[in-house]
Design an enzyme around this catalytic site. Structure first.
Site, PDB file in Angstrom:
ATOM      1  N   VAL A 123      15.784   0.060   3.952  1.00 41.05           N
ATOM      2  CA  VAL A 123      15.275  -1.312   3.594  1.00 41.05           C
ATOM      3  C   VAL A 123      14.654  -1.808   5.008  1.00 41.05           C
ATOM      4  CG1 VAL A 123      15.580  -3.741   3.053  1.00 41.05           C
ATOM      5  CG2 VAL A 123      17.049  -1.927   1.574  1.00 41.05           C
ATOM      6  N   LYS A 124      13.556  -2.444   5.098  1.00 42.65           N
ATOM      7  CA  LYS A 124      13.083  -2.853   6.317  1.00 42.65           C
ATOM      8  C   LYS A 124      13.280  -4.459   6.282  1.00 42.65           C
ATOM      9  CE  LYS A 124       8.937  -3.117   9.000  1.00 42.65           C
ATOM     10  NZ  LYS A 124       7.394  -2.484   9.035  1.00 42.65           N
TER      11      LYS A 124
END
Length: 290
Positions: free
Chosen positions: A201-202
């Site tokens: 996840v960013k």
């Protein structure tokens, strides 16, 4: 469905990860060999960290400052990055096939800056992702946005297709202007994609409670660089994020809009992979800028 009358905010986020899988990325040791192989092209197996260079901005912004000519601004930087986050158009037209970096392929899009950005669709087929030897597929997730459910469905569809082909999915948290950027929101915005199958996840760094975000997300988190800020400030954010549990950074504007992009990328690498402190990294940036 769970009872919503007694929602309690979680509080027990402390302590190191307890899962020991033998793989260098948390939560992903049980994935198929192909998935782990592709993730190892993004995250350095030596330390489980990554420096991604993001230059996919043109898919909704057009030729923004610093990305007018990818062949001039980006190609010289490729050797210093662990992975590249880009569109398939940029990949096919500009990036040398022998570059050797993990390709994180932008797989969602549709609206431009002139429209509601949350109204995205999947724009890359899994067959083309395989054809391009993508190491991961990136998709926006708009938690709390107008098209939240649609974006979650986009991500979930890509996860299903990616699992079948051995390609991991990066969920990119997209924050609307009206949303509060605090740890409580980002715990929600990172945990939901992870629960629904994203491999990493960013998200954005926040000064208060970032460790609760990284510890409560069962897969690796990398941070976005965000808008251009002074180099010392960007290096400080990167350092704090890594110290507080991030598995890497995905910076774009703070690299290609710097007056000395190559020096800045080298300084970021020193923070992520060599644990240099912000002042030391900034000193390296200044040395390499001359």
């Amino acid at each position: 469905m769970a009872d919503l009358d007694d929602l309690r905010e979680g509080t027990n986020f402390a302590g190191p990860a307890t899962t020991a899988s033998g793989f260098h990325l948390k939560g992903l040791g049980g994935q198929d060999w192909g998935m782990r192989s592709r993730l190892s092209r993004i995250f350095d197996p030596a330390d489980g960290k990554t420096v991604m260079l993001a230059f996919d901005h043109g898919y909704f912004q057009g030729p923004t400052s610093g990305l007018e000519r990818l062949d001039r601004s980006i190609v010289p930087l490729i050797p210093q990055a662990d992975a590249l986050m880009l569109t398939r158009g940029a990949l096919r037209t500009t990036i040398p096939a022998e570059n050797g970096k993990g390709i994180v392929l932008r797989a969602s899009g549709g609206p431009s800056v002139l429209k509601d950005l949350s109204d995205e669709e999947i724009t890359v087929s899994i067959d083309d992702a395989v054809r391009l030897d993508a190491a991961a597929l990136a998709v926006q997730v708009f938690i709390g946005g107008e098209n939240e459910t649609k974006s979650i469905k986009n991500m979930s569809t890509l996860v299903d297709q990616g699992q079948a082909a051995g390609i991991p999915v990066l969920a990119v948290t997209a924050v609307g202007k009206e949303m509060v950027r605090d740890a409580r929101y980002f715990r929600l915005a990172t945990r939901i994609p992870a629960e629904l199958g994203a491999s990493f996840v960013k998200t954005y760094y926040v000064e208060e409670g970032f460790e609760s975000i990284t510890s409560s997300c069962p897969v690796p988190i990398i941070i976005a660089g965000g808008k251009k800020v002074p180099e010392r400030e960007a290096l400080t954010v990167a350092y704090r994020a890594i110290q507080e549990g991030a598995a890497g950074v995905d910076m774009g504007r703070n690299v290609f809009q710097s007056e000395h992009p190559s020096a800045m990328l080298a300084a970021i690498r020193s923070v992520v992979h060599d644990s240099l402190k912000p002042d030391e990294a900034f000193e390296l940036f200044e040395q390499l800028s001359h």
